[in-house]
Write a protein that holds these residues in place. Structure first.
Motif, mmCIF file in Angstrom:
data_model
loop_
_atom_site.group_PDB
_atom_site.id
_atom_site.type_symbol
_atom_site.label_atom_id
_atom_site.label_comp_id
_atom_site.label_asym_id
_atom_site.label_seq_id
_atom_site.Cartn_x
_atom_site.Cartn_y
_atom_site.Cartn_z
ATOM 1 N N ALA A 367 8.584 -23.270 -42.369
ATOM 2 C CA ALA A 367 8.342 -22.411 -43.532
ATOM 3 C C ALA A 367 8.922 -21.023 -43.260
ATOM 4 C CB ALA A 367 6.843 -22.335 -43.813
ATOM 5 N N LYS A 369 11.317 -20.340 -40.894
ATOM 6 C CA LYS A 369 12.769 -20.446 -40.682
ATOM 7 C C LYS A 369 13.547 -20.487 -41.989
ATOM 8 C CE LYS A 369 13.377 -24.110 -38.020
ATOM 9 N NZ LYS A 369 13.794 -25.144 -37.111
ATOM 10 N N TYR A 370 13.025 -21.255 -42.950
ATOM 11 C CA TYR A 370 13.811 -21.496 -44.173
ATOM 12 C C TYR A 370 13.373 -20.632 -45.364
ATOM 13 C CZ TYR A 370 15.449 -25.312 -41.309
ATOM 14 O OH TYR A 370 15.985 -26.034 -40.273
ATOM 15 N N ASP A 394 5.687 -22.734 -48.980
ATOM 16 C CA ASP A 394 6.441 -21.491 -48.744
ATOM 17 C C ASP A 394 7.205 -21.109 -50.001
ATOM 18 O OD1 ASP A 394 9.103 -22.712 -48.802
ATOM 19 O OD2 ASP A 394 8.537 -23.659 -46.899
ATOM 20 N N MET A 397 13.908 -21.370 -49.538
ATOM 21 C CA MET A 397 15.090 -21.860 -50.247
ATOM 22 C C MET A 397 14.889 -23.211 -50.930
ATOM 23 S SD MET A 397 16.877 -22.534 -46.658
ATOM 24 C CE MET A 397 18.418 -23.156 -47.161
ATOM 25 N N GLY A 398 13.786 -23.880 -50.609
ATOM 26 C CA GLY A 398 13.515 -25.191 -51.216
ATOM 27 C C GLY A 398 14.398 -26.285 -50.639
ATOM 28 N N ILE A 399 14.110 -27.513 -51.041
ATOM 29 C CA ILE A 399 14.899 -28.662 -50.563
ATOM 30 C C ILE A 399 15.375 -29.445 -51.792
ATOM 31 C CG2 ILE A 399 14.825 -30.806 -49.195
ATOM 32 C CD1 ILE A 399 12.482 -29.559 -47.629
ATOM 33 N N ILE A 407 14.422 -36.026 -45.312
ATOM 34 C CA ILE A 407 14.193 -34.946 -44.329
ATOM 35 C C ILE A 407 13.331 -35.376 -43.144
ATOM 36 C CG2 ILE A 407 14.586 -32.946 -45.835
ATOM 37 C CD1 ILE A 407 11.516 -32.840 -46.131
ATOM 38 N N TYR A 412 18.156 -35.447 -39.480
ATOM 39 C CA TYR A 412 18.582 -35.102 -40.839
ATOM 40 C C TYR A 412 18.329 -33.623 -41.108
ATOM 41 C CZ TYR A 412 19.843 -35.388 -45.637
ATOM 42 O OH TYR A 412 20.496 -35.184 -46.814
ATOM 43 N N ARG A 413 19.388 -32.932 -41.523
ATOM 44 C CA ARG A 413 19.247 -31.525 -41.871
ATOM 45 C C ARG A 413 19.955 -31.283 -43.186
ATOM 46 N NH1 ARG A 413 20.492 -29.810 -35.802
ATOM 47 N NH2 ARG A 413 21.951 -31.476 -36.146
ATOM 48 N N ASP A 415 21.020 -28.393 -44.432
ATOM 49 C CA ASP A 415 22.166 -27.533 -44.178
ATOM 50 C C ASP A 415 22.349 -27.469 -42.665
ATOM 51 O OD1 ASP A 415 23.890 -25.464 -43.724
ATOM 52 O OD2 ASP A 415 23.030 -24.117 -45.227
ATOM 53 N N GLY A 428 12.281 -32.224 -35.624
ATOM 54 C CA GLY A 428 10.903 -31.746 -35.810
ATOM 55 C C GLY A 428 10.101 -32.565 -36.800
ATOM 56 N N SER A 430 10.636 -35.529 -37.986
ATOM 57 C CA SER A 430 10.418 -36.946 -37.648
ATOM 58 C C SER A 430 9.281 -37.070 -36.635
ATOM 59 C CB SER A 430 11.688 -37.628 -37.158
ATOM 60 O OG SER A 430 12.296 -36.878 -36.176
ATOM 61 N N THR A 453 8.863 -24.829 -50.964
ATOM 62 C CA THR A 453 8.605 -26.227 -50.605
ATOM 63 C C THR A 453 7.128 -26.344 -50.262
ATOM 64 O OG1 THR A 453 10.784 -26.278 -49.584
ATOM 65 C CG2 THR A 453 9.311 -28.094 -49.037
HETATM 66 P P1 ADP Z 1 15.142 -28.599 -37.967
HETATM 67 O O1 ADP Z 1 15.000 -28.538 -36.512
HETATM 68 O O2 ADP Z 1 16.555 -28.636 -38.436
HETATM 69 O O3 ADP Z 1 14.301 -27.605 -38.699
HETATM 70 P P2 ADP Z 1 13.302 -30.520 -39.062
HETATM 71 O O4 ADP Z 1 13.204 -31.995 -38.797
HETATM 72 O O5 ADP Z 1 12.130 -29.681 -38.756
HETATM 73 O O6 ADP Z 1 14.602 -30.037 -38.336
HETATM 74 O O7 ADP Z 1 13.661 -30.346 -40.586
HETATM 75 C C1 ADP Z 1 14.692 -31.123 -41.151
HETATM 76 C C2 ADP Z 1 15.411 -30.401 -42.262
HETATM 77 O O8 ADP Z 1 14.509 -30.259 -43.376
HETATM 78 C C3 ADP Z 1 15.775 -28.988 -41.916
HETATM 79 O O9 ADP Z 1 17.034 -28.966 -41.280
HETATM 80 C C4 ADP Z 1 15.816 -28.297 -43.249
HETATM 81 O O10 ADP Z 1 17.074 -28.519 -43.855
HETATM 82 C C5 ADP Z 1 14.772 -29.029 -44.053
HETATM 83 N N1 ADP Z 1 13.485 -28.281 -44.115
HETATM 84 C C6 ADP Z 1 12.390 -28.488 -43.363
HETATM 85 N N2 ADP Z 1 11.374 -27.664 -43.708
HETATM 86 C C7 ADP Z 1 11.878 -26.891 -44.713
HETATM 87 C C8 ADP Z 1 11.321 -25.835 -45.522
HETATM 88 N N3 ADP Z 1 10.087 -25.400 -45.359
HETATM 89 N N4 ADP Z 1 12.117 -25.303 -46.487
HETATM 90 C C9 ADP Z 1 13.384 -25.734 -46.672
HETATM 91 N N5 ADP Z 1 13.958 -26.722 -45.948
HETATM 92 C C10 ADP Z 1 13.211 -27.291 -44.978
#
Ligand code: ADP
Length: 482
Positions: A367, A369-370, A394, A397-399, A407, A412-413, A415, A428, A430, A453
């Protein structure tokens, strides 16, 4: 079934006719003697009538016996094996009748053996999880069990007498002769009766008569969808791991080479290069730690160390840590506000606090980080009679909706560049999903793809009769400091 013979074709008719002809000939031949000697004519008449009577009696018995045998055979043909009362006597007819009855017994026994083995075979074929298709020697289907019909989403009527290579859709690569000659093992894609796409492994085997003559081919269809999926995932996982580890290693190597080639003596560049190398090394360590956790979970070597805790206090304790991290941030770092919507009464639950702490940590870190600077993170806890719901929302930027189902997949990322830059491993969520599953719960994410999100975590809840003072842990009594 019974064909009544016309009387003119019966042996009785033929015998009586022959007898009459014979006597008539004899009569004509001796006509003169008969006409002159009345006594001879009278004797001739007596012999004729009594021999006719004897003949009729004798031939009728034969005829009755033969008819009885014929009727008995008719009944055997109709699978009625009860034996009729035998005609009295010890003639060839009786002997023949005995043989027919014996034959009937044999047929009945063979029929029973055949029926019971066919019932057994049908039972086995019906309840087999593998599909079985048999063809004749021209490759036309003569049998298919229920599993085969289900795997190929067809009815028996659709495929009987049709070519197996057409039904399996392999006509482009194989002729029926190829199947006979090489008995290949194939993988085909199919859509089953419930509309799922499956992968089937097909093994062919010839079946022959005792003479060695090939009677056809048997194909056994085995659903290997799950196996293939696991194999694909394993290959993808290995390739992802290699890629993910190679990227930071390559970058560390290039910084170290630059330092080695003299940059180490440049006070303007060296500290920066070393910092980046350390950051990349940290990322690799984090990734390897996550990989070890995942691999332990996969091999079921992780056991939950559950204890009874007050979830409310536990959550406050975890959030207090984040408040402190946010409070200690430098001015130029992103700032956050954590809003708690947590009920006051304690919620006693049995959980693995280390693992669930890891889940909250991960969701909160994501929450942060993004999300951009100055946004709010809301943590909401609700309890029903059977469930506890934890929501972390949070304003980031949303997903995008299309990414939401993926996700929780490994690596899977949404971006990639952004996640890497933030030091993310893509593992994380998974790990989060696996830990929640181990607690018999489930988790999902909701987002409109633009702003914010919400991750909702649901854990099963049952009322526990526990005394608070038996539990002495760090978070007992932790509350919202605000
Ligand atoms: P990472 O280590 O890349 O954060 P995660 O498995 O924790 O890996 O999350 C996977 C992907 O889900 C992230 O790379 C990001 O793109 C998306 N994501 C996770 N949580 C959020 C969030 N709160 N808001 C936006 N995108 C998110």
């Amino acid at each position: 079934m019974k064909n009544k013979l016309p009387f003119t074709s019966t042996i009785l008719f033929k015998a009586v006719t022959s007898h009459l002809l014979l006597f008539s000939a004899f009569f004509v031949w001796n006509l003169k003697a008969f006409l002159t000697h009345e006594a001879i004519l009278a004797r001739f008449s007596v012999i004729y009538v009594s021999s006719l009577f004897l003949l009729v009696w004798f031939v009728s018995r034969i005829s009755i016996g033969l008819n009885q045998i014929s009727d008995q055979i008719d009944e055997f043909t109709e699978k009625k094996y009860t034996v009729r009362k035998q005609i009295p006597g010890h003639t060839e007819i009786n002997h023949l009748y005995d043989k027919v009855v014996n034959l009937g017994d044999r047929i009945e026994q063979t029929q029973e053996t055949l029926e019971s083995s066919s019932t057994r075979l049908n039972g086995i074929l019906t309840y087999m999880t593998d599909g079985v298709i048999a063809t004749d020697r021209r490759g036309k289907i003569i049998l298919a069990n229920a599993a085969a019909l289900e795997y190929l989403n067809v009815t028996e009527k659709d495929i009987l007498s049709r070519k197996i290579i057409d039904i399996l859709d392999i006509a482009a690569d194989y002729t029926f002769r190829d199947l006979l000659e090489s008995e290949p093992e194939l993988l085909i894609d199919a859509e089953n009766a419930t509309g799922e796409f499956t992968t089937l492994r097909i093994k062919f085997a010839l079946f022959r008569r005792e003479s060695g003559f090939i009677s056809g081919v048997v194909a056994v269809l085995h659903d290997v969808t799950e196996q293939e999926k696991n194999e694909r995932e394993r290959r993808l996982f290995v390739s992802n791991v290699s890629h993910e580890l190679r990227t930071p290693l390559t970058s560390i190597k290039s910084y170290l080479e630059a330092l080695d080639e003299g940059a180490v003596n440049d006070p303007d560049i060296a500290p920066g290069f070393i910092k980046v190398s350390l950051k990349e090394t940290d990322r690799m360590i984090r990734m390897i730690r996550d990989l070890v956790t995942l691999s332990r979970m996969d091999s079921d070597t992780i056991i939950l160390e559950k204890e009874v805790i007050n979830l409310v206090a536990f959550l406050h304790y975890q959030l207090n840590r984040f408040d402190q991290i946010v409070g200690n941030r430098d001015e130029d770092e992103k700032q956050f506000k954590i809003v708690r919507q947590i009920p006051l009464p304690p919620i006693w639950m049995e959980i693995d606090t280390d693992k669930l702490g890891q889940v909250i940590d991960n969701l909160m870190n994501n929450a942060i980080k993004y999300s951009p600077d100055g946004r709010q993170i809301t943590v909401n806890l609700e309890q029903t009679n059977t469930q506890v719901l934890l929501r972390i929302t949070d304003e980031g930027m949303g997903i995008p909706k299309t990414d939401l189902p993926k996700i929780f997949d490994r690596f899977y990322r949404v971006d990639k560049a952004r996640s890497r830059e933030q030091g993310g491993s893509g593992l994380g969520l998974s790990i989060v999903r696996d830990i929640v599953k181990m607690h018999d719960g489930f988790i999902w994410a909701k987002s409109d793809g633009k702003t914010g999100t919400t991750f909702t975590l649901v854990l099963p809840y049952t009322t526990l009769e526990t005394e608070t003072d038996t539990i002495a842990d760090d978070w007992v009594g932790a509350t919202d400091p605000h």
